[in-house]
Design an enzyme around this catalytic site. Sequence first.
Site: not given
Ligand SMILES: Cc1ncc(COP(=O)(O)O)c(C=O)c1O
Length: 401
Positions: A190, A218, A249
């Site tokens: 991320s 992502h 996203k």
């Molecule tokens: C790699 C990753 N996994 C999980 C999440 C969590 O997802 P959500 O925003 O739907 O809770 C995020 C988001 O911030 C992320 O970047």
Amino acid sequence: MNKPARRGIDLVDFLAKELELLKAIHLYRRLPGPLEKPPRPGTIINGHDVLLFSSNNYLGLAQHPRVKATAVEAVERWGTGSGGSRLTSGNFVLHRQLEERIARFKGTEDAIVFSSGFLANLGVISALVGRGDLVLSDELNHASIIDGCRLSRATVKVFHHRDTAHLRDILLAERKSHRRCLIVTDGVFSMDGDIAPLPQLLQLAEEFQALLMVDDAHATGVLGKKGAGTVEHFGLEGRGIIQMGTLSKALGSEGGYVAGNAILVDYLRNRARSFIFSTAPSPPVVAAAMAALEVLEEEPHLLDQLHANVQRLYRGLKEMGFRVLPTASAIIPLMVGDAHHAMVLAAALAKKGVFVPAIRPPTVPEGTSRLRITVMATHKPEELQRALEAFLSAGKMLGLI
Ligand SMILES: Cc1ncc(COP(=O)(O)O)c(C=O)c1O
């Protein structure tokens, strides 16, 4: 006589000092000025017109007319909230339709939807491994994976970022003394935008009889010909990889999911506590995610447009002399190093009407503060050009290029 200590007051004092400390080391976080318009390439933040280079709404689907209309219809038909967990009264026809659609999109037998990606990671990891088991986690994995690992009470070993030789060493040393083993990685990281070496991870998982799970938060709607993510990108469909992801996203909605074989999904319905003990996702977000998947299927040019925009911005910044990391995702990290300098660069860009947040520890390792630039399919060529001009002048002014 002394008055008894007032614990509430002591706590406030302690917290205020902690906040002062964060300010002193430039790690204090404040919410950015609120968006006064939707997260489109051109928006309004804190009263200023800005170009947005920070949204994970990579394909612009959160504002797509059909996605919005479907969400509105769902509110009209079902109301705003689901009013119960999936295992009680919150299990609508819509939820199951979305799960079937995700499974088709990901090429798996089934899928299960959670209220967020964060909850999906907590739920799946803590359901699959426990005491006596082993989890191997990439050092740059998302916080929700880290917390899921902690929650599981399994032995957690962290391998160097994308380093399969290091992972192998740990497997050799640790695998035998543990019952089940789970290797877990972000698909697209991320904060770095790079891609996990999934084929090599799968080879190790097969050699050492480990489960392999990829977090495609992502990568969904970004990687692969149809945007199905890291597994599609590497052509590893049908190889038993557990595919977790989020609808929040590129799909422009909210919620998380896990896609895999039917038994895995059935098991998660029975054992993933963040699924069982949480209200089912609301009708409009479920309907929006479903519509977004349909749009993605029918408008594949959105993916091409996204990647063309990313490469255009990346090349422009590189030619200017910025330290940008190469990327095949929608995330371009512009490395600065020092947390304070990263803040100053972000502030200079904001003054020029370009919104890109600085990312500092503890989100990224010490000394690797950066600007995390994200690109959208909906950025127009002239918006990319204006952003490049702002980077050039801010970078020169601060002596970074
Ligand atoms: C790699 C990753 N996994 C999980 C999440 C969590 O997802 P959500 O925003 O739907 O809770 C995020 C988001 O911030 C992320 O970047």
